[in-house]
Write a protein that holds these residues in place. Structure first.
Motif, PDB file in Angstrom:
ATOM      1  N   LEU A 223     -30.861  30.066  73.472  1.00 39.64           N
ATOM      2  CA  LEU A 223     -30.756  30.991  72.344  1.00 39.64           C
ATOM      3  C   LEU A 223     -31.453  30.352  71.151  1.00 39.64           C
ATOM      4  O   LEU A 223     -31.045  29.294  70.672  1.00 39.64           O
ATOM      5  N   GLN A 224     -32.512  31.015  70.681  1.00 45.92           N
ATOM      6  CA  GLN A 224     -33.228  30.520  69.515  1.00 45.92           C
ATOM      7  C   GLN A 224     -32.977  31.459  68.348  1.00 45.92           C
ATOM      8  O   GLN A 224     -33.214  32.662  68.428  1.00 45.92           O
ATOM      9  N   LEU A 225     -32.481  30.889  67.237  1.00 47.76           N
ATOM     10  CA  LEU A 225     -32.177  31.655  66.030  1.00 47.76           C
ATOM     11  C   LEU A 225     -33.152  31.247  64.940  1.00 47.76           C
ATOM     12  O   LEU A 225     -33.265  30.062  64.604  1.00 47.76           O
TER      13      LEU A 225
ATOM     14  N   SER B 208     -28.303  38.052  70.832  1.00 48.45           N
ATOM     15  CA  SER B 208     -28.439  38.268  72.279  1.00 48.45           C
ATOM     16  C   SER B 208     -29.837  37.882  72.742  1.00 48.45           C
ATOM     17  O   SER B 208     -30.778  37.775  71.933  1.00 48.45           O
ATOM     18  N   VAL B 209     -29.938  37.667  74.051  1.00 48.92           N
ATOM     19  CA  VAL B 209     -31.214  37.344  74.694  1.00 48.92           C
ATOM     20  C   VAL B 209     -31.367  38.272  75.890  1.00 48.92           C
ATOM     21  O   VAL B 209     -30.407  38.499  76.640  1.00 48.92           O
ATOM     22  N   THR B 210     -32.547  38.825  76.072  1.00 48.91           N
ATOM     23  CA  THR B 210     -32.825  39.690  77.223  1.00 48.91           C
ATOM     24  C   THR B 210     -33.837  39.008  78.133  1.00 48.91           C
ATOM     25  O   THR B 210     -34.710  38.264  77.676  1.00 48.91           O
TER      26      THR B 210
ATOM     27  N   ASN C 221     -35.697  31.416  55.025  1.00 50.12           N
ATOM     28  CA  ASN C 221     -35.306  30.031  54.752  1.00 50.12           C
ATOM     29  C   ASN C 221     -36.014  29.021  55.650  1.00 50.12           C
ATOM     30  O   ASN C 221     -35.667  27.828  55.634  1.00 50.12           O
ATOM     31  N   LYS C 222     -36.984  29.499  56.455  1.00 49.02           N
ATOM     32  CA  LYS C 222     -37.799  28.626  57.308  1.00 49.02           C
ATOM     33  C   LYS C 222     -36.921  27.678  58.132  1.00 49.02           C
ATOM     34  O   LYS C 222     -37.094  26.453  58.116  1.00 49.02           O
ATOM     35  N   THR C 223     -35.986  28.285  58.862  1.00 45.99           N
ATOM     36  CA  THR C 223     -35.021  27.518  59.652  1.00 45.99           C
ATOM     37  C   THR C 223     -35.029  27.998  61.088  1.00 45.99           C
ATOM     38  O   THR C 223     -34.930  29.204  61.347  1.00 45.99           O
ATOM     39  N   ASN C 224     -35.142  27.062  62.028  1.00 44.90           N
ATOM     40  CA  ASN C 224     -35.080  27.378  63.453  1.00 44.90           C
ATOM     41  C   ASN C 224     -33.969  26.550  64.094  1.00 44.90           C
ATOM     42  O   ASN C 224     -33.999  25.317  64.054  1.00 44.90           O
ATOM     43  N   LEU C 225     -33.004  27.236  64.681  1.00 50.24           N
ATOM     44  CA  LEU C 225     -31.890  26.583  65.361  1.00 50.24           C
ATOM     45  C   LEU C 225     -31.893  27.017  66.821  1.00 50.24           C
ATOM     46  O   LEU C 225     -31.871  28.225  67.110  1.00 50.24           O
ATOM     47  N   THR C 226     -31.910  26.060  67.732  1.00 50.07           N
ATOM     48  CA  THR C 226     -31.971  26.371  69.162  1.00 50.07           C
ATOM     49  C   THR C 226     -30.758  25.797  69.869  1.00 50.07           C
ATOM     50  O   THR C 226     -30.442  24.605  69.708  1.00 50.07           O
ATOM     51  N   LEU C 227     -30.085  26.640  70.665  1.00 49.87           N
ATOM     52  CA  LEU C 227     -28.930  26.240  71.465  1.00 49.87           C
ATOM     53  C   LEU C 227     -29.274  26.423  72.930  1.00 49.87           C
ATOM     54  O   LEU C 227     -29.727  27.497  73.338  1.00 49.87           O
TER      55      LEU C 227
ATOM     56  N   GLN D 236     -17.691  33.534  70.004  1.00 53.05           N
ATOM     57  CA  GLN D 236     -17.558  33.997  71.386  1.00 53.05           C
ATOM     58  C   GLN D 236     -18.957  34.038  71.982  1.00 53.05           C
ATOM     59  O   GLN D 236     -19.866  34.653  71.426  1.00 53.05           O
ATOM     60  N   VAL D 237     -19.134  33.361  73.118  1.00 53.11           N
ATOM     61  CA  VAL D 237     -20.457  33.267  73.710  1.00 53.11           C
ATOM     62  C   VAL D 237     -20.347  33.348  75.230  1.00 53.11           C
ATOM     63  O   VAL D 237     -19.392  32.849  75.822  1.00 53.11           O
ATOM     64  N   GLN D 238     -21.336  34.003  75.822  1.00 55.43           N
ATOM     65  CA  GLN D 238     -21.441  34.048  77.284  1.00 55.43           C
ATOM     66  C   GLN D 238     -22.912  33.939  77.656  1.00 55.43           C
ATOM     67  O   GLN D 238     -23.688  34.877  77.459  1.00 55.43           O
ATOM     68  N   PRO D 239     -23.308  32.790  78.219  1.00 52.54           N
ATOM     69  CA  PRO D 239     -24.719  32.592  78.524  1.00 52.54           C
ATOM     70  C   PRO D 239     -25.117  32.918  79.965  1.00 52.54           C
ATOM     71  O   PRO D 239     -26.309  32.865  80.291  1.00 52.54           O
ATOM     72  N   PHE D 240     -24.161  33.221  80.832  1.00 56.54           N
ATOM     73  CA  PHE D 240     -24.488  33.475  82.244  1.00 56.54           C
ATOM     74  C   PHE D 240     -23.628  34.616  82.796  1.00 56.54           C
ATOM     75  O   PHE D 240     -22.506  34.847  82.337  1.00 56.54           O
ATOM     76  N   ASN D 241     -24.194  35.304  83.797  1.00 55.30           N
ATOM     77  CA  ASN D 241     -23.469  36.302  84.585  1.00 55.30           C
ATOM     78  C   ASN D 241     -22.828  37.395  83.733  1.00 55.30           C
ATOM     79  O   ASN D 241     -21.655  37.734  83.889  1.00 55.30           O
ATOM     80  N   LEU D 242     -23.632  37.947  82.835  1.00 54.50           N
ATOM     81  CA  LEU D 242     -23.160  39.087  82.049  1.00 54.50           C
ATOM     82  C   LEU D 242     -23.210  40.355  82.878  1.00 54.50           C
ATOM     83  O   LEU D 242     -24.102  40.552  83.708  1.00 54.50           O
TER      84      LEU D 242
END
Length: 246
Positions: A105-107, A50-52, A112-118, A187-193
């Motif tokens: 969303l940044q994971l 999640s992101v706040t 494991n020195k891994t950065n994944l950004t969506l 399942q993802v919801q990036p807007f209007n939660l």
């Protein structure tokens, strides 16, 4: 003459059998052992991310399993190979940001020195969102150089604002020629939660097709049963008619 010929034949057969046995023994003892093929990773565990925003309210939620597929240069093998790695939720922390037209969303998998950004984008005209960008950076052992792959012109996971996008089936999202991302039970919801709950889910085409197959099979079986039943009744009726004629 015939007796000598049979002896010669038996002797030649013995020599041939001995040669084959010695060859098999030599191959078994001196041939180098073959390496077992690498075991592919298991299905990734589903994580909750999640992101706040600035006032502490949740502006993006995601629940999914993620698997990275990438072409890398192996130092040990001295060649390019495909590497598959699962993102581990218990080792991954989420962060990011949200505004009216974009949600990130940044994971980060620290061990494991891994950065994944969506990055998700919102179209204010259509009130639709989609996954528009994915980037990956990582430093993995046995990889000659740091990993850096990204694409900012994607169009995946399309949904409606105020609703969540859901896909239970495995999806492969091609990001670059060297990098793709597999999602599982997403399942993802990036807007209007509203609060910390997903909105009504819009299911992906893969899930709809998966539900449609049993319906088609069931309808086909029902049709087959009906055809057999009608054929049986017609045959029975003709049989009775034949008895009455006699």
């Amino acid at each position: 003459m015939t007796h000598r010929s049979r002896k010669q034949q038996l002797f030649l057969c013995f020599i041939a059998l001995l040669a084959v046995t010695l060859r098999q023994s030599y191959a078994a003892t001196d041939a180098p052992p073959t390496a077992a093929p690498p075991t592919p990773p298991t299905r990734p565990e589903r994580g909750n991310y999640s992101v706040t925003n600035g006032n502490g309210t949740t502006c993006l939620m995601a629940r999914m399993g993620l698997q990275i597929n990438i072409s890398v240069s192996s130092a040990a093998l001295n060649k390019t190979v495909w590497k598959v790695q699962n993102l581990q939720p218990n080792l991954t922390r989420s962060s990011g940001s949200c505004d009216l037209e974009s949600a990130t969303l940044q994971l980060t998998d620290v061990p494991n020195k891994t950065n994944l950004t969506l990055v998700f984008s919102m179209n204010a005209t259509t009130n639709k969102f989609h996954l528009s960008a994915v980037s990956l950076s990582a430093i993995w052992p046995d990889v000659k150089r740091p990993i850096a792959e990204s694409n900012g012109s994607l169009d995946y996971l399309r949904g409606t604002a105020g609703r969540s996008y859901m896909c239970r089936e495995e999806q492969t999202l091609a990001v670059t020629v060297n990098f793709s991302l597999n999602t599982f039970q997403l399942q993802v919801q990036p807007f209007n939660l509203t609060g910390a709950e997903f909105g009504t889910a819009e299911e992906c085409q893969l899930d709809e097709d998966d539900m449609l197959i049993p319906i088609i099979v069931g309808a086909a079986l029902a049709g087959l049963v009906l055809v057999v039943l009608v054929a049986y009744l017609i045959g029975r009726k003709r049989s009775h008619a034949g008895y009455q004629t006699i």
